[in-house]
Design an enzyme around this catalytic site. Structure first.
Site, PDB file in Angstrom:
ATOM      1  N   GLY A  46       0.922  -7.659  -7.329  1.00 31.33           N
ATOM      2  CA  GLY A  46       0.789  -6.217  -7.095  1.00 31.33           C
ATOM      3  C   GLY A  46      -0.364  -5.766  -7.963  1.00 31.33           C
ATOM      4  N   GLU A  47      -0.161  -4.693  -8.699  1.00 32.08           N
ATOM      5  CA  GLU A  47      -1.209  -4.207  -9.613  1.00 32.08           C
ATOM      6  C   GLU A  47      -0.580  -4.205 -11.003  1.00 32.08           C
ATOM      7  OE1 GLU A  47      -4.305  -3.535  -8.461  1.00 32.08           O
ATOM      8  OE2 GLU A  47      -4.839  -3.356 -10.578  1.00 32.08           O
ATOM      9  N   SER A  48      -1.142  -5.020 -11.895  1.00 38.45           N
ATOM     10  CA  SER A  48      -0.486  -5.204 -13.189  1.00 38.45           C
ATOM     11  C   SER A  48      -0.364  -3.909 -13.989  1.00 38.45           C
ATOM     12  CB  SER A  48      -1.206  -6.290 -13.991  1.00 38.45           C
ATOM     13  OG  SER A  48      -2.579  -6.030 -14.069  1.00 38.45           O
ATOM     14  N   CYS A  78       0.475 -13.954  -9.795  1.00 37.45           N
ATOM     15  CA  CYS A  78      -0.660 -13.035  -9.702  1.00 37.45           C
ATOM     16  C   CYS A  78      -0.551 -11.914 -10.748  1.00 37.45           C
ATOM     17  CB  CYS A  78      -0.792 -12.532  -8.277  1.00 37.45           C
ATOM     18  SG  CYS A  78      -2.472 -12.109  -7.886  1.00 37.45           S
ATOM     19  N   ARG A 106      -8.642 -10.755 -15.133  1.00 35.31           N
ATOM     20  CA  ARG A 106      -8.194 -10.059 -13.913  1.00 35.31           C
ATOM     21  C   ARG A 106      -9.296 -10.027 -12.861  1.00 35.31           C
ATOM     22  NH1 ARG A 106      -6.149  -4.231 -15.112  1.00 35.31           N
ATOM     23  NH2 ARG A 106      -5.793  -4.329 -12.864  1.00 35.31           N
ATOM     24  N   ILE A 135      -5.210 -13.180  -3.671  1.00 32.70           N
ATOM     25  CA  ILE A 135      -5.557 -11.788  -3.356  1.00 32.70           C
ATOM     26  C   ILE A 135      -5.967 -11.075  -4.647  1.00 32.70           C
ATOM     27  CG2 ILE A 135      -4.747  -9.612  -2.351  1.00 32.70           C
ATOM     28  CD1 ILE A 135      -2.555 -11.316  -0.914  1.00 32.70           C
ATOM     29  N   ARG A 136      -7.246 -10.813  -4.776  1.00 31.09           N
ATOM     30  CA  ARG A 136      -7.771 -10.215  -6.037  1.00 31.09           C
ATOM     31  C   ARG A 136      -7.117 -10.902  -7.233  1.00 31.09           C
ATOM     32  NH1 ARG A 136      -7.117  -4.395  -7.042  1.00 31.09           N
ATOM     33  NH2 ARG A 136      -8.897  -4.521  -8.417  1.00 31.09           N
ATOM     34  N   HIS A 171      -0.137 -16.321  -4.288  1.00 32.25           N
ATOM     35  CA  HIS A 171       1.069 -15.675  -3.736  1.00 32.25           C
ATOM     36  C   HIS A 171       1.920 -16.662  -2.941  1.00 32.25           C
ATOM     37  CE1 HIS A 171       0.328 -11.276  -4.350  1.00 32.25           C
ATOM     38  NE2 HIS A 171      -0.865 -11.761  -4.658  1.00 32.25           N
ATOM     39  N   GLU A 173       4.838 -16.333  -1.869  1.00 29.83           N
ATOM     40  CA  GLU A 173       5.771 -15.668  -0.938  1.00 29.83           C
ATOM     41  C   GLU A 173       5.138 -15.429   0.425  1.00 29.83           C
ATOM     42  OE1 GLU A 173       3.991 -14.299  -3.194  1.00 29.83           O
ATOM     43  OE2 GLU A 173       3.463 -12.230  -2.726  1.00 29.83           O
TER      44      GLU A 173
END
Ligand code: GLN
Length: 193
Positions: A46-48, A78, A106, A135-136, A171, A173
């Site tokens: 997600g976004e840390s 991630c 990051r 993803i990023r 990821h 999942e």
């Protein structure tokens, strides 16, 4: 055994589905009480920075630290890996738990548009390659002596473990392949009295 998925932000439901696919009871963790119920925890991507804000808003930082102190396994993927790292090179003031002796950078693979998928070899889960989705994604820029690298993509370590902490920059999942979950659940099983 009950697997917990931190459900504050990111694609936590996809992790839940993977646990269920393996026949494991899986709950979404959102309150301090939830930590009493679980034997292992996944911190999703997600976004840390957002996850950090929500962790403190929901009063979960203390519970997560206690959970770790009790020796219970945590798998960070991630953004989850960023949260577990000792140091974040390009955001030195950003909060992280420091449960694993690695430094991370990051967004090291570039922007969202530079996201990619690739088959990699992960010997601990078997011979067949694993489809990794980035993803990023962050990169591991330093690994302490007690940290074991479990997989590499080119020259970068992308899956690593120190004791009961497992981290991955991709990821797991987002594929149908459950082998990394089986590996993590084995870690969880071993710590259960
Ligand atoms: N770029 C995100 C961060 O730095 C991580 C991306 C992800 O979890 N897919 O927090």
């Amino acid at each position: 055994m009950i697997l917990g998925i931190l459900g504050l932000q990111g694609d936590f439901y996809a992790h839940k589905k993977m646990g269920e696919k393996l026949g494991i009871e899986t709950i979404i963790v959102r309150s301090p009480e939830d930590f009493e119920k679980i034997d292992g925890l996944i911190i999703p991507g997600g976004e840390s920075t957002t996850i950090t804000k929500l962790l403190s808003r929901y009063n979960l930082i203390k519970s997560l630290k206690k959970f770790h102190k009790e020796g219970k396994p945590i798998f960070g993927t991630c953004a989850g890996m960023i949260l577990l790292a000792k140091k974040i090179d390009n955001h030195p003031d950003q909060f992280s738990f420091g449960f694993i002796d690695i430094s991370v950078k990051r967004n090291a693979y570039g922007r969202q548009i530079e996201s990619f998928e690739e088959d990699v070899s992960i010997p601990i889960i078997g011979k067949n390659p694993f489809r990794t989705v980035f993803i990023r994604a962050p990169k591991i820029s330093r690994m302490g002596k007690s940290v074991e690298s479990l997989a590499k993509h080119n020259s970068d370590h992308i899956l690593a473990r120190e004791g009961n902490i497992l981290v991955g920059s991709f990821h797991p999942e987002l594929t149908e392949d459950t082998r990394i979950y089986e590996y993590f659940l084995e870690m969880v099983k071993r710590t259960k009295p």
